[in-house]
Design an enzyme around this catalytic site. Structure first.
Site, PDB file in Angstrom:
ATOM      1  N   GLU A   1       7.356  -6.749   1.055  1.00  0.00           N
ATOM      2  CA  GLU A   1       6.177  -6.589   1.915  1.00  0.00           C
ATOM      3  C   GLU A   1       5.191  -7.746   1.719  1.00  0.00           C
ATOM      4  O   GLU A   1       4.648  -8.280   2.681  1.00  0.00           O
ATOM      5  CB  GLU A   1       5.467  -5.259   1.598  1.00  0.00           C
TER       6      GLU A   1
ATOM      7  N   TYR B   1     -15.432   1.088  -6.473  1.00  0.00           N
ATOM      8  CA  TYR B   1     -16.704   1.779  -6.247  1.00  0.00           C
ATOM      9  C   TYR B   1     -17.627   1.632  -7.455  1.00  0.00           C
ATOM     10  O   TYR B   1     -18.798   1.965  -7.373  1.00  0.00           O
ATOM     11  CB  TYR B   1     -16.442   3.251  -5.917  1.00  0.00           C
TER      12      TYR B   1
ATOM     13  N   LYS C   1      -2.345  -1.464  -3.716  1.00  0.00           N
ATOM     14  CA  LYS C   1      -3.182  -0.261  -3.623  1.00  0.00           C
ATOM     15  C   LYS C   1      -2.322   0.986  -3.722  1.00  0.00           C
ATOM     16  O   LYS C   1      -1.299   1.022  -3.047  1.00  0.00           O
ATOM     17  CB  LYS C   1      -3.897  -0.302  -2.282  1.00  0.00           C
TER      18      LYS C   1
ATOM     19  N   LYS D   1       0.856  -1.194   0.000  1.00  0.00           N
ATOM     20  CA  LYS D   1       0.000   0.000   0.000  1.00  0.00           C
ATOM     21  C   LYS D   1       0.889   1.240   0.000  1.00  0.00           C
ATOM     22  O   LYS D   1       1.739   1.402   0.868  1.00  0.00           O
ATOM     23  CB  LYS D   1      -0.904  -0.018   1.225  1.00  0.00           C
TER      24      LYS D   1
HETATM   25  N1  LIG Z   1      -6.284   2.990   6.231  1.00  0.00           N
HETATM   26  C1  LIG Z   1      -7.438   3.466   5.721  1.00  0.00           C
HETATM   27  C2  LIG Z   1      -7.752   3.274   4.294  1.00  0.00           C
HETATM   28  N2  LIG Z   1      -8.343   2.149   3.834  1.00  0.00           N
HETATM   29  C3  LIG Z   1      -8.611   2.355   2.483  1.00  0.00           C
HETATM   30  C4  LIG Z   1      -8.151   3.629   2.140  1.00  0.00           C
HETATM   31  C5  LIG Z   1      -8.258   4.313   0.808  1.00  0.00           C
HETATM   32  C6  LIG Z   1      -9.350   3.841  -0.080  1.00  0.00           C
HETATM   33  C7  LIG Z   1      -9.690   4.769  -1.180  1.00  0.00           C
HETATM   34  O1  LIG Z   1      -9.041   5.807  -1.405  1.00  0.00           O
HETATM   35  O2  LIG Z   1     -10.651   4.439  -1.882  1.00  0.00           O
HETATM   36  C8  LIG Z   1      -7.574   4.197   3.257  1.00  0.00           C
HETATM   37  C9  LIG Z   1      -7.035   5.577   3.245  1.00  0.00           C
HETATM   38  C10 LIG Z   1      -5.690   5.855   3.719  1.00  0.00           C
HETATM   39  O3  LIG Z   1      -4.844   4.979   3.868  1.00  0.00           O
HETATM   40  O4  LIG Z   1      -5.449   7.032   3.996  1.00  0.00           O
HETATM   41 MG   LIG Z   2       4.165  -4.847   5.819  1.00  0.00          MG
END
Ligand SMILES: NCc1[nH]cc(CCC(=O)O)c1CC(=O)O
Ligand SMILES: [Mg+2]
Length: 350
Positions: A257, A337, A272, A218
């Site tokens: 990771e 979405y 992500k 992420k």
């Molecule tokens: N940890 C929270 C989280 N879980 C999913 C998203 C983002 C999802 C999206 O932008 O659609 C986030 C935001 C972030 O890490 O700040």
């Molecule tokens: Mg990790």
């Protein structure tokens, strides 16, 4: 000259065609694209409703459907309304939904205490959905940002995000979600060692069948902006998340990771954001061969929705093309979405 959809599609007068000798080509790749049946025959990837996970935002109250300004077409829903959308997901054959809470500001504190409250909004929602539609998969995000007054995913001390102390809270959060009936625990916090700690606690409490989908790679991304509006953490957030989320410049680090999260017990992994990171999806899939998911995040959704609403691109086609691209990159599925709209579209196409 034949006109179809306002455009000339053939030139019948040979005198207007530029003269050219035939090329000496044995191979003409266009042969396989000449008709719809031929294109179908050689198609390498397909998108189906089985590929979709639908993220939803929950808000307190009843009969609430509140439009998220930066995500046209996406709403925050009260529990009764989420149950209706869960039913819609089930009818559309969407296998799984993902839940995110908008927490009342009065319930947010420095320690994200509400995250581990077995009566919090997420736990209530999971119970309500599971009571009516036990057959649909329910995924719960694990991280503290919807619950902290500072908007970070972890606990803070002297401006530092604490790792091990945060993991202890995430374990409690996971346990209340599992107890509420959540099928998939999805830690999105990027603390080190949280997958192992959560797996151990779930197993010790008897939740042997609760799956873990790790937000393994992420990135610290600008594309999460609209999501932070949706859960109400945008205004609260101080600074950025670069001490725990990954540097967008890196790819070897993503492999490391993912490797760690798999070793710690992740059943599925996620990359992500999605579209700007398809190279990571491909590399993860090829390296590990495990169930690999991508999150087409809020900012990606907002870009397509905004351009479509302005008439700048064909929204439906851009949606379907973007989702198919995840399949081509090797993803087993996508959190998006667009899930209900894409499922409707797939149904129409038969
Ligand atoms: N940890 C929270 C989280 N879980 C999913 C998203 C983002 C999802 C999206 O932008 O659609 C986030 C935001 C972030 O890490 O700040
Ligand atoms: Mg990790």
């Amino acid at each position: 000259m034949a006109i179809k959809f306002g455009r000339p599609i053939e030139i019948r007068d040979p005198s207007t065609r530029p003269a050219a000798p035939p090329l000496d080509l044995t191979i003409r790749p266009r042969r396989n694209r000449k008709t719809e049946w031929a294109r179908r025959l050689v198609r390498e990837n397909v998108l189906t409703t089985d590929d979709l996970i639908w993220p939803m935002f929950v808000v307190d109250g009843t009969n609430q459907r509140v439009q998220v300004a930066s995500m046209p077409g996406v709403e925050r829903l009260s529990v009764d309304q989420i149950v209706r959308d869960a039913e819609r997901a089930a009818k559309l054959d969407i296998p799984c939904i993902a839940l995110f809470p908008f927490t009342e500001p009065s319930l947010r504190d420095e320690h994200g205490t509400e995250a581990a409250n077995p009566e919090n909004l997420i736990c209530k929602t999971v119970r309500a959905i599971k009571k009516e539609f036990p057959q649909i998969g329910v995924l719960c995000d694990v991280a503290l940002d919807p619950y902290t007054s500072h908007g970070h995913d972890g606990l803070i001390e002297d401006g530092r995000i604490l790792n091990d102390e945060t993991v202890a809270v995430l374990v409690q959060q996971s346990l209340v979600q599992a107890q509420a009936g959540c099928d998939v625990i999805a830690p999105s916090d990027m603390m080190d060692g949280r997958i192992g700690a959560i797996r151990e606690a779930l197993d010790a409490a008897g939740y042997l069948d609760v799956q873990i989908m790790a937000y393994a790679a992420k990135y610290a991304s600008a594309f999460y902006g609209p999501f932070r509006d949706a859960i109400g953490s945008a205004k609260a957030l101080t600074g950025d998340k670069r001490t725990y989320q990954m540097d967008p410049a890196n790819t070897d680090e993503a492999i490391r990771e993912v490797e760690l999260d798999l070793a710690e017990g992740a059943d599925m992994v996620m990359v992500k954001p999605g579209m700007p990171y398809l190279d990571i999806v491909r590399r993860v899939k090829e390296t590990f061969g495990v169930p690999t998911f991508a999150y087409q995040v809020s900012g990606e959704y907002a870009m397509i929705a905004a351009a479509a609403n302005n008439g700048w691109l064909d929204g439906d086609r851009a949606m379907m093309e973007s989702l198919l691209a995840f399949k081509r990159a090797g993803a087993n599925g996508v959190l998006t979405y667009f899930a209900p709209a894409a499922a409707e579209k797939l149904r129409q196409q038969g």
